[in-house]
Write an enzyme that holds these catalytic residues in place. Structure first.
Site, PDB file in Angstrom:
ATOM      1  N   LYS A  49       0.908  -1.198   0.058  1.00 20.36           N
ATOM      2  CA  LYS A  49       0.104  -0.066   0.007  1.00 20.36           C
ATOM      3  C   LYS A  49       0.829   1.246  -0.106  1.00 20.36           C
ATOM      4  CE  LYS A  49      -3.625   2.136   2.610  1.00 20.36           C
ATOM      5  NZ  LYS A  49      -4.785   2.024   3.719  1.00 20.36           N
ATOM      6  N   LYS A 107      -2.069  -1.532  -3.978  1.00 22.11           N
ATOM      7  CA  LYS A 107      -2.955  -0.504  -3.760  1.00 22.11           C
ATOM      8  C   LYS A 107      -1.938   0.847  -3.936  1.00 22.11           C
ATOM      9  CE  LYS A 107      -6.013   1.638  -0.654  1.00 22.11           C
ATOM     10  NZ  LYS A 107      -6.329   1.751   0.659  1.00 22.11           N
TER      11      LYS A 107
END
Ligand code: PBG
Ligand code: ZN
Length: 322
Positions: A194, A247
């Site tokens: 992330k 992400k």
């Protein structure tokens, strides 16, 4: 011209193109995010995410039903609690907002896969993804609370938990915490890679989780780092992750491909709020063919290597694919 090789031969008709198509998009691969708020009959549209609403539990159940009816197998829940505090206590309250929503959705739709986002930023008054000590998020103290949160989600009936905090060691700790209390069969989808991204802006409006000071760069990854993305992923796999994730997705398709090649676990891509907002804005201006660009974008994520896509487009895309 006496060309022997003519790739256009196989592009001649739609039927031929359909036969040789390498990647296909189906709603089976979509996970639809829902934002749950306290109250009854609440549907508040997020201004930077047209078509996305903050929903009370009753409304979230209705949305889950529509989503399931369109062939989308899973939702991921984010909760906005009544009250926030410094340590995010609402995150592991037995009757917290996400816990209530899980119970209600599972009661209405036992077959639907209900995933919960495990993090503290929606529950802390300072908006960071963990507890603050000396001006920064304290890793190990945060992990302890995340374990309690994940266990409380599993007790409410969650089919899968998805830690999005980026603390070190949290996958192993959550795995151990779940196993100890009888949830050895609940999988973990780790937000393993992330990045600290500007693309999360609209989500923070939806989840009321903008950090009150500083930013998330001491725990989320530097967008410049490709090797570290692989390292983070392999670490989470060692710790027991069942599904890994990249992400954001659109600006990180190379990372998706790297991770697809570095491991054989199911891989998820999070088509984040800012990606959604950009497409909606361009479509509103009449500058882009919304549906076409949406499907092309989702297809690109699958082509890059994603098995699963978390996307706010899940329902509209499923309708077009039906
Ligand atoms: C919180 C969380 C974020 C998203 C999912 N979980 C945002 C953040 O780190 O601020 C982003 C989702 C999106 O932008 O759609 N841990
Ligand atoms: Zn967070």
């Amino acid at each position: 011209m006496d060309l022997i090789v003519r790739p256009r031969r196989l592009r001649r008709t739609e039927t031929l193109r359909r036969m040789v198509r390498e990647t296909v998009l189906t709603p089976d691969r979509f996970i639809y995010p829902l934002f749950v708020v306290p109250g009854q009959g609440v549907r508040t549209e997020v201004s930077s995410m047209p078509g996305v609403f903050q929903l009370s539990v009753d409304e979230a159940v209705r949305e889950a039903e529509v989503t399931w009816g369109l062939g989308v197998p899973a939702v991921i829940l984010f909760g906005i609690p009544e009250r926030k505090d410094a340590i995010g206590s609402g995150a592991h309250a037995a009757n917290g907002i996400v816990q209530q929503a899980v119970r209600a959705i599972k009661a209405a739709l036992p077959q639907m896969t209900v995933i919960t986002d495990v993090c503290l930023c929606e529950y802390t008054d300072h908006g960071h993804c963990g507890v603050i000590v000396d001006g920064d998020v304290a890793n190990d103290a945060t992990v302890e609370i995340l374990v309690r949160e994940a266990v409380s989600h599993a007790k409410a009936g969650a089919d899968m938990v998805a830690p999005s905090d980026m603390m070190d060691g949290r996958v192993a700790a959550i795995r151990d915490g779940l196993d100890r209390v009888g949830f050895a069969d609940v999988p973990i989808m780790s937000y393993s890679t992330k990045f600290a991204s500007g693309y999360y802006g609209p989500f923070r409006e939806a989840a009321l989780s903008t950090p009150a000071f500083g930013d998330r760069r001491s725990y989320q990854m530097d967008p410049a780092n490709r090797r570290e993305a692989i390292r983070e992923t392999l670490l989470d796999i060692d710790e027991g992750a069942d599904i890994v994730m990249v992400k954001p997705a659109l600006a990180y398709l190379d990372v998706l491909r790297d991770i697809r090649e570095a491991c054989d676990l199911p891989l998820a891509a999070y088509n984040v709020s800012g990606e959604y907002a950009m497409l909606k804005a361009a479509a509103r201006m009449g500058w882009i063919d919304h549906d076409r660009v949406m499907l092309e974008t989702l297809l690109a994520m699958r082509r890059a290597g994603a098995d699963l896509i978390l996307t706010y487009h899940a329902r509209e895309a499923a309708r077009l694919l039906a």
